[in-house]
Design a protein around this motif. Structure first.
Motif, PDB file in Angstrom:
ATOM      1  N   THR A 191      -1.742  -0.396   2.087  1.00 17.53           N
ATOM      2  CA  THR A 191      -2.089   0.260   0.823  1.00 17.53           C
ATOM      3  C   THR A 191      -1.460  -0.423  -0.385  1.00 17.53           C
ATOM      4  O   THR A 191      -1.830  -0.130  -1.521  1.00 17.53           O
ATOM      5  N   LYS A 237       0.974   1.965   8.498  1.00 16.25           N
ATOM      6  CA  LYS A 237       0.062   2.746   7.670  1.00 16.25           C
ATOM      7  C   LYS A 237       0.240   2.482   6.177  1.00 16.25           C
ATOM      8  O   LYS A 237      -0.729   2.523   5.415  1.00 16.25           O
ATOM      9  N   SER A 248       2.333   6.940  -0.387  1.00 16.47           N
ATOM     10  CA  SER A 248       1.689   6.642   0.890  1.00 16.47           C
ATOM     11  C   SER A 248       2.478   7.222   2.051  1.00 16.47           C
ATOM     12  O   SER A 248       1.892   7.721   3.019  1.00 16.47           O
ATOM     13  N   ALA A 289      -4.423  -1.963  -5.860  1.00 17.20           N
ATOM     14  CA  ALA A 289      -3.839  -0.626  -5.963  1.00 17.20           C
ATOM     15  C   ALA A 289      -2.785  -0.579  -7.067  1.00 17.20           C
ATOM     16  O   ALA A 289      -2.692   0.402  -7.818  1.00 17.20           O
TER      17      ALA A 289
END
Length: 313
Positions: free
Chosen positions: A137, A133, A273, A142
């Motif tokens: 990110t 997960k 995150s 980012a």
């Protein structure tokens, strides 16, 4: 170290390059040229993950060796591949032999061992989920966006270089100020009297450079009003005790370039995150808490964060 075989030397050359095909160590001699009328057949592709050892019929593959290589200390990675391969292969063979011996004695059925194995499996599953997960990110976009929001558009901040002496009572702090005004050495007093052992013993009370938000408000408010080479005229009180502060230097910290803070930003994105992933997972399940006696208790909010320390961590 056990002697390496020709096959080991060939495989070692590809040890840290997973995409590289591994040639067979004992390839068959080339066949005679086929008649012109015959259609040439393509050679079968080399096995990218061959068996490199077998222990009681349980195979060890090249990918197992590559995985072991990935966790090697950096200093060992400097060794030539033809040394690394047999070293890691022997290690994997030893581990496999120990595991087989443990299974033979039924250790996996012992309650303590079973619990440890279950815990290891649960941790592996949790880490795999978080990695799945979180990793997507951590993009360059980012990182750039975080930099633009938190660094690029901020004004340069003032920093000070200061040191302090921390004591338990106001009276002690006033006595320290009196001694300093009388010519006492700040570092010597800090080493002797300060209860902040982290800064006192090693650095004579030196806290290094810090921004205003790095310290407790009362400490920062007092420190940032002082000019270089001046001492706080009165003791400064925080939850840790009474401080006598000396400012050594001041400067304006330039806005750092992206490359200078890339790793720091990446860590912050990882932390955020992970928090988001955990919160999402917890919100999707029903949680019932019990006290030590086994009685259900009402759900309570998470405890507040601990207050900041007067010195940088």
């Amino acid at each position: 170290m056990r002697p390496s075989s020709p096959a080991a030397s060939i495989l070692a050359a590809a040890l840290l390059v997973p995409a590289l095909s591994i040639p067979h160590a004992h390839a068959a001699p080339a066949a005679a040229p086929a008649p012109a009328a015959a259609t040439a057949q393509p050679a079968p592709p080399a096995n990218p993950n061959p068996v490199v050892a077998s222990v009681n019929g349980e195979d060890i593959h090249l990918d197992d060796v590559r995985q072991a290589a990935a966790s090697m200390p950096q200093q060992l990675r400097q060794l030539p591949p033809n040394m690394i391969f047999p070293m890691l292969l022997n290690q994997l063979i030893d581990q496999k032999a120990i595991q087989l011996a443990a299974h033979k004695e039924g250790l996996e059925s012992q309650p303590e061992v079973k619990q440890q194995m279950q815990t290891a499996a649960a941790n592996a599953l949790q880490n795999a989920y978080l990695s799945q997960k979180v990793t997507p990110t951590l993009t360059d976009a980012a990182i750039q966006a975080y930099y633009d929001q938190n660094y690029a558009n901020k004004k340069p901040e003032q920093e000070i270089h200061a040191r302090h002496i921390l004591v338990a009572t106001e009276a002690e702090a006033k006595d320290v100020i009196k001694q300093l005004k009388g010519g006492a050495d700040f570092a010597a007093l800090a080493t002797k009297l300060s209860t902040d052992k982290a800064s006192a013993k090693q650095n004579g009370g030196d806290l290094g450079w810090f921004k205003k938000g790095d310290m407790l408000p009362a400490f920062s408010d007092a420190a940032f009003t002082l000019k270089p080479h001046t001492i706080s005229p009165t003791p400064v009180h925080t939850q840790y005790g009474w401080h006598v502060i000396e400012v050594l230097e001041t400067r304006t910290a330039a806005v750092p370039k992206l490359d200078a803070v890339r790793d720091e930003i990446r860590q912050k994105l990882i932390q955020q995150s992970v928090r988001d992933t955990v919160e999402k997972a917890v919100s999707a399940v029903k949680v019932v808490r019990f006290d030590p006696s086994g009685k259900p208790i009402a759900d309570t909010p998470a405890p507040a964060a601990a207050p900041a320390a007067p010195a940088k961590k």
